[in-house]
Design an enzyme around this catalytic site. Structure first.
Site, mmCIF file in Angstrom:
data_model
loop_
_atom_site.group_PDB
_atom_site.id
_atom_site.type_symbol
_atom_site.label_atom_id
_atom_site.label_comp_id
_atom_site.label_asym_id
_atom_site.label_seq_id
_atom_site.Cartn_x
_atom_site.Cartn_y
_atom_site.Cartn_z
ATOM 1 N N SER A 58 0.827 -1.222 0.000
ATOM 2 C CA SER A 58 0.000 0.000 0.000
ATOM 3 C C SER A 58 0.858 1.267 0.000
ATOM 4 O O SER A 58 1.784 1.407 0.798
ATOM 5 C CB SER A 58 -0.907 0.023 1.236
ATOM 6 O OG SER A 58 -1.585 1.269 1.295
ATOM 7 N N LYS A 81 -13.740 -3.996 2.870
ATOM 8 C CA LYS A 81 -14.706 -2.915 2.618
ATOM 9 C C LYS A 81 -16.156 -3.349 2.855
ATOM 10 O O LYS A 81 -16.948 -2.594 3.396
ATOM 11 C CB LYS A 81 -14.563 -2.399 1.184
ATOM 12 C CG LYS A 81 -13.246 -1.696 0.913
ATOM 13 C CD LYS A 81 -13.251 -1.128 -0.499
ATOM 14 C CE LYS A 81 -11.886 -0.688 -0.931
ATOM 15 N NZ LYS A 81 -11.881 -0.070 -2.262
ATOM 16 N N GLU A 85 -23.457 -14.918 -12.899
ATOM 17 C CA GLU A 85 -24.255 -14.751 -11.663
ATOM 18 C C GLU A 85 -23.805 -13.517 -10.871
ATOM 19 O O GLU A 85 -24.637 -12.842 -10.258
ATOM 20 C CB GLU A 85 -24.235 -16.006 -10.790
ATOM 21 C CG GLU A 85 -22.866 -16.420 -10.337
ATOM 22 C CD GLU A 85 -22.876 -17.721 -9.522
ATOM 23 O OE1 GLU A 85 -21.862 -18.419 -9.521
ATOM 24 O OE2 GLU A 85 -23.912 -18.006 -8.901
ATOM 25 N N ASN A 108 -14.972 2.452 2.708
ATOM 26 C CA ASN A 108 -13.496 2.447 2.630
ATOM 27 C C ASN A 108 -12.880 3.482 3.576
ATOM 28 O O ASN A 108 -11.666 3.557 3.691
ATOM 29 C CB ASN A 108 -13.008 2.692 1.196
ATOM 30 C CG ASN A 108 -13.147 4.144 0.770
ATOM 31 O OD1 ASN A 108 -13.984 4.875 1.302
ATOM 32 N ND2 ASN A 108 -12.342 4.569 -0.186
ATOM 33 N N GLU A 135 -25.076 8.551 4.095
ATOM 34 C CA GLU A 135 -26.129 8.334 3.088
ATOM 35 C C GLU A 135 -25.561 7.840 1.748
ATOM 36 O O GLU A 135 -26.023 6.858 1.175
ATOM 37 C CB GLU A 135 -26.862 9.681 2.907
ATOM 38 C CG GLU A 135 -27.911 9.731 1.827
ATOM 39 C CD GLU A 135 -29.198 9.068 2.288
ATOM 40 O OE1 GLU A 135 -29.514 9.171 3.479
ATOM 41 O OE2 GLU A 135 -29.847 8.431 1.437
ATOM 42 N N GLY A 148 -16.583 -5.551 -15.042
ATOM 43 C CA GLY A 148 -16.426 -6.083 -13.697
ATOM 44 C C GLY A 148 -17.719 -6.011 -12.912
ATOM 45 O O GLY A 148 -18.640 -5.241 -13.267
ATOM 46 N N THR A 173 -18.289 -13.738 -14.964
ATOM 47 C CA THR A 173 -19.205 -14.680 -14.295
ATOM 48 C C THR A 173 -20.617 -14.095 -14.274
ATOM 49 O O THR A 173 -20.865 -13.043 -13.666
ATOM 50 C CB THR A 173 -18.727 -14.946 -12.849
ATOM 51 O OG1 THR A 173 -17.371 -15.373 -12.893
ATOM 52 C CG2 THR A 173 -19.577 -16.007 -12.172
ATOM 53 N N GLY A 223 -17.435 -6.728 -9.171
ATOM 54 C CA GLY A 223 -17.024 -6.813 -7.771
ATOM 55 C C GLY A 223 -17.292 -5.500 -7.055
ATOM 56 O O GLY A 223 -18.108 -4.677 -7.496
HETATM 57 P P1 NDP Z 1 -13.268 -7.872 -6.540
HETATM 58 O O1 NDP Z 1 -12.473 -9.075 -6.175
HETATM 59 O O2 NDP Z 1 -14.438 -7.470 -5.724
HETATM 60 O O3 NDP Z 1 -13.798 -8.071 -8.062
HETATM 61 C C1 NDP Z 1 -12.953 -8.561 -9.061
HETATM 62 C C2 NDP Z 1 -13.607 -8.440 -10.434
HETATM 63 O O4 NDP Z 1 -12.616 -8.751 -11.413
HETATM 64 C C3 NDP Z 1 -14.759 -9.394 -10.673
HETATM 65 O O5 NDP Z 1 -15.689 -8.768 -11.518
HETATM 66 C C4 NDP Z 1 -14.077 -10.570 -11.379
HETATM 67 O O6 NDP Z 1 -14.927 -11.283 -12.230
HETATM 68 C C5 NDP Z 1 -13.085 -9.830 -12.235
HETATM 69 N N1 NDP Z 1 -11.930 -10.619 -12.643
HETATM 70 C C6 NDP Z 1 -10.937 -11.092 -11.855
HETATM 71 N N2 NDP Z 1 -10.019 -11.742 -12.596
HETATM 72 C C7 NDP Z 1 -10.435 -11.677 -13.880
HETATM 73 C C8 NDP Z 1 -9.907 -12.154 -15.117
HETATM 74 N N3 NDP Z 1 -8.754 -12.841 -15.185
HETATM 75 N N4 NDP Z 1 -10.592 -11.892 -16.254
HETATM 76 C C9 NDP Z 1 -11.747 -11.200 -16.208
HETATM 77 N N5 NDP Z 1 -12.304 -10.715 -15.065
HETATM 78 C C10 NDP Z 1 -11.650 -10.953 -13.916
HETATM 79 O O7 NDP Z 1 -12.202 -6.678 -6.657
HETATM 80 P P2 NDP Z 1 -12.479 -5.099 -6.530
HETATM 81 O O8 NDP Z 1 -13.756 -4.816 -7.211
HETATM 82 O O9 NDP Z 1 -12.275 -4.672 -5.141
HETATM 83 O O10 NDP Z 1 -11.239 -4.484 -7.373
HETATM 84 C C11 NDP Z 1 -11.170 -4.618 -8.787
HETATM 85 C C12 NDP Z 1 -9.962 -3.876 -9.311
HETATM 86 O O11 NDP Z 1 -10.086 -2.473 -9.090
HETATM 87 C C13 NDP Z 1 -8.647 -4.299 -8.642
HETATM 88 O O12 NDP Z 1 -7.662 -4.396 -9.649
HETATM 89 C C14 NDP Z 1 -8.340 -3.152 -7.702
HETATM 90 O O13 NDP Z 1 -6.950 -3.016 -7.512
HETATM 91 C C15 NDP Z 1 -8.907 -1.975 -8.493
HETATM 92 N N6 NDP Z 1 -9.263 -0.842 -7.618
HETATM 93 C C16 NDP Z 1 -8.611 0.334 -7.782
HETATM 94 C C17 NDP Z 1 -8.924 1.416 -7.006
HETATM 95 C C18 NDP Z 1 -8.200 2.714 -7.195
HETATM 96 O O14 NDP Z 1 -8.317 3.591 -6.329
HETATM 97 N N7 NDP Z 1 -7.485 2.891 -8.280
HETATM 98 C C19 NDP Z 1 -9.974 1.353 -5.955
HETATM 99 C C20 NDP Z 1 -10.622 0.063 -5.878
HETATM 100 C C21 NDP Z 1 -10.260 -0.993 -6.683
HETATM 101 P P3 NDP Z 1 -15.771 -12.579 -11.738
HETATM 102 O O15 NDP Z 1 -17.047 -12.051 -11.163
HETATM 103 O O16 NDP Z 1 -15.940 -13.338 -12.986
HETATM 104 O O17 NDP Z 1 -14.917 -13.301 -10.719
#
Ligand code: NDP
Length: 305
Positions: A32, A89, A178, A110, A101, A150, A176, A152
């Site tokens: 970090s 988070k 779902e 965060n 809110e 994405g 994915t 996530g």
């Molecule tokens: P999560 O683990 O919650 O979500 C990960 C996502 O990435 C899911 O949608 C997953 O898909 C997808 N994924 C993972 N590997 C692959 C792959 N090989 N090919 C395709 N899709 C993939 O992570 P976060 O949402 O917390 O973070 C996502 C990204 O955003 C990270 O790289 C993080 O570092 C970055 N980030 C940057 C920030 C910034 O301030 N710049 C702030 C927050 C996040 P599936 O559902 O199919 O598993």
């Protein structure tokens, strides 16, 4: 206590530092650069305002099973504020006393602010995204078509922000199905009249808008061997491409954007702007004032001489 050290729960148990303390919690946390950003900003603020001279920002490696105990202890030790990163988070959302809110639809926090009755949870990721798009790509989400990659936590905060800012449409692709469907279900009640749809990244449907801003919120690109999360050339020509990943600074998606001659940017400015907003919540100092110092410190931390 050195602000560079990676600290643990046992360091917290014996904590007796007299000054105002802040910290980021995560696992892993050694990578970090938030301490470098925040401590540079605090040192800069303290030049004109000595009441900040004893403010320091630390990093703690906290496994998810220890988060409840850690949050109690940080509160008892009167840390002024905390940042939470992977994997805390969402876990922390249900463990704070109150949620601001704006963070409620995101379902994740965060930034925590110490209050006597307990932690108050905020989420500054959406603010960080908006600031980065504006600064690096001259892009305002209002009225923009957005293609979001994405489903996530980062995609959820981005999706909420796009809808809150009245984007023209929001199309979301995820590997994915779902997880995509779960995100669409969360976002649908916020969409109002804004067109919202999901699709599989390997089969982009007809009718996606041209001139969209493409936002990568997947972690595809963090490792050198990762594929791009989508083949950009299969989309109607976008206006610009933003990748939330900042380390490495160039991802397969950004290389594809460069090859197509599209304006593009990585996620470093997003990290900076979300951090500056957290510091504003803790200190009252406007984020716009601290962001430039944080940006310089973040660049230096990622490219040590
Ligand atoms: P999560 O683990 O919650 O979500 C990960 C996502 O990435 C899911 O949608 C997953 O898909 C997808 N994924 C993972 N590997 C692959 C792959 N090989 N090919 C395709 N899709 C993939 O992570 P976060 O949402 O917390 O973070 C996502 C990204 O955003 C990270 O790289 C993080 O570092 C970055 N980030 C940057 C920030 C910034 O301030 N710049 C702030 C927050 C996040 P599936 O559902 O199919 O598993």
């Amino acid at each position: 206590m050195s602000a560079d050290a990676v600290l643990t729960l046992s360091d917290l148990e014996s904590w007796s530092r007299p000054g105002t303390s802040l910290a980021v919690l995560g696992q892993p946390i050694g990578h970090s650069i938030s301490p470098a950003m925040h401590n540079a900003a605090l040192a800069d603020i303290a030049i004109s305002n000595p009441s900040f001279a004893d403010w320091r920002y630390f990093r703690f490696e906290i496994p998810p099973a220890d988060l409840p105990r850690a949050l109690e202890l940080f509160h008892a030790k009167k840390f002024r504020g905390l940042n939470l990163t992977v994997p805390h988070k969402v876990l922390a959302f249900d463990r704070v006393a109150t949620v601001a809110e704006a963070a409620r639809p995101v379902g994740a926090v965060n930034t925590l602010l110490w209050e006597a009755r307990g932690w108050r949870g905020h989420n500054t990721d959406g603010y960080g995204l908006v600031g980065a798009l504006r600064q690096d790509l001259g892009c305002d989400l209002a009225g923009k078509h957005v293609i979001l990659l994405g489903a996530g936590g980062a995609a959820r905060s981005a999706g909420v922000e796009c809808l809150r800012r009245n984007c023209a449409s929001l199309s979301i692709a995820n590997r994915t199905r779902e997880n995509l469907d779960a995100l669409l279900a969360v976002l649908a009640p916020l969409a109002g009249g804004i067109p919202l749809r999901g699709f599989a990244p390997d089969t982009p449907p007809a009718g996606l808008p041209a001139g969209a801003v493409v936002i990568n919120a997947t972690s595809a690109g963090l490792r050198a061997a990762d594929p791009a999360p989508i083949e950009l050339q299969r989309l109607p020509r976008p206006a610009s491409v933003f990748d939330m990943i900042y380390n490495p600074p160039q991802t397969p998606l950004l290389r594809a954007a460069a090859a197509l001659g599209l304006p593009h940017a990585n996620g470093l400015s997003m990290l900076v702007h979300q951090g500056a907003k957290s510091l504003e919540i803790w200190s009252g100092i406007p984020a716009g004032g601290t962001a430039p110092v944080m940006q310089a410190a973040a660049r230096a931390a990622l490219n040590p001489k």
